[in-house]
Design a protein around this motif. Structure first.
Motif, PDB file in Angstrom:
ATOM      1  N   THR A   1       2.396   4.684   1.012  1.00  0.00           N
ATOM      2  CA  THR A   1       2.620   5.289   2.319  1.00  0.00           C
ATOM      3  C   THR A   1       1.786   6.558   2.460  1.00  0.00           C
ATOM      4  O   THR A   1       1.830   7.435   1.605  1.00  0.00           O
ATOM      5  N   GLN A   2       1.027   6.619   3.546  1.00  0.00           N
ATOM      6  CA  GLN A   2       0.190   7.793   3.768  1.00  0.00           C
ATOM      7  C   GLN A   2       1.053   8.962   4.222  1.00  0.00           C
ATOM      8  O   GLN A   2       1.928   8.811   5.078  1.00  0.00           O
ATOM      9  N   GLN A   3       0.824  10.137   3.652  1.00  0.00           N
ATOM     10  CA  GLN A   3       1.629  11.306   3.988  1.00  0.00           C
ATOM     11  C   GLN A   3       1.306  11.773   5.401  1.00  0.00           C
ATOM     12  O   GLN A   3       0.146  11.877   5.799  1.00  0.00           O
ATOM     13  N   GLN A   4       2.350  12.017   6.165  1.00  0.00           N
ATOM     14  CA  GLN A   4       2.168  12.477   7.537  1.00  0.00           C
ATOM     15  C   GLN A   4       1.664  13.919   7.539  1.00  0.00           C
ATOM     16  O   GLN A   4       2.132  14.752   6.772  1.00  0.00           O
TER      17      GLN A   4
ATOM     18  N   ALA B   1       0.843  -1.200   0.000  1.00  0.00           N
ATOM     19  CA  ALA B   1       0.000   0.000   0.000  1.00  0.00           C
ATOM     20  C   ALA B   1       0.873   1.243   0.000  1.00  0.00           C
ATOM     21  O   ALA B   1       1.977   1.264   0.552  1.00  0.00           O
TER      22      ALA B   1
ATOM     23  N   PRO C   1       0.702  19.094   5.366  1.00  0.00           N
ATOM     24  CA  PRO C   1       1.662  17.998   5.266  1.00  0.00           C
ATOM     25  C   PRO C   1       2.954  18.319   6.009  1.00  0.00           C
ATOM     26  O   PRO C   1       3.405  19.470   6.026  1.00  0.00           O
TER      27      PRO C   1
END
Length: 213
Positions: A5-8, A3, A22
């Protein structure tokens, strides 16, 4: 399948308004995302942070707070920022007065008048008198090439022109030379623009905020 990577994301307060942006976003950019305009001169979204003009100064609250340049300081979780506090406005007024010691006040004949960031910020911060007075330093216009002239007394050394030449065009045709009161913009390597790598793209003229080129 891995999957993405979801942005922090980070969340803080700007002028009491909760803002989420972000990670890696500067305070200036986070403020813009929230519809808050922070005055600036050297900032250009397509270029790396520079932090030279100091007009984008904001105040960070808390024990480790203070005045910082919002175009280069990162927006972090839990941060509390004031963009137009009395201290920031006073700091910007002082900086603008420093610029105007030598800057040519030839707005009626300047082709940048009406879209000059220095002129805009002077009006915004109510600078109508300057307590810092001495005879203005002046230098004759420099003829860089058939298409580019340089007006030193208008230049605020924001280096937008040299940075766009380096970072976007990739030719380094112009550079900053000297320091302090002798700082200037000059053709790179002491060669005229007609002899060096200049492509006559006009980007340096386009990004100059004060009509120095």
């Amino acid at each position: 399948m891995v999957a993405a990577t979801q942005q922090q994301m980070v969340t803080g307060l700007i002028n009491g308004q909760e803002v989420t942006a972000p990670a890696g976003t500067t305070i200036l950019e986070a403020a813009r995302l929230a519809g808050i305009e922070v005055p600036n001169l050297c900032y250009q979204p397509l270029l790396r942070p520079w932090g030279s003009c100091r007009i984008c100064t904001v105040e960070i609250l808390g024990k480790r707070g203070g005045m910082v340049e919002s175009c280069s300081a990162m927006f972090q979780d839990g941060i509390e920022v004031l963009t137009h506090s009395p201290d920031t406005m006073q700091a910007r007024q002082y900086i603008l007065q420093m610029y105007l010691i030598d800057h040519a006040l030839d707005c009626p004949t300047c082709d940048k008048s009406g879209e000059c960031y220095l002129q805009d910020n002077t009006y915004l911060h109510n600078i109508n008198a300057n307590p810092y007075r001495r005879p203005k330093l002046a230098q004759p216009y420099e003829h860089f090439s058939d298409t580019i002239d340089y007006k030193w007394d208008r230049c605020i050394m924001c280096n937008r022109c040299t940075r766009v030449c380096d970072e976007m065009v990739g030719v380094i045709a112009i550079e900053q030379a000297n320091r302090s009161l002798e700082a200037t913009i000059a053709p790179a390597f002491g060669r005229s623009l007609e002899e060096n790598s200049c492509t006559n793209c006009g980007m340096c003229i386009a990004v100059c905020p004060v009509g120095a080129l």
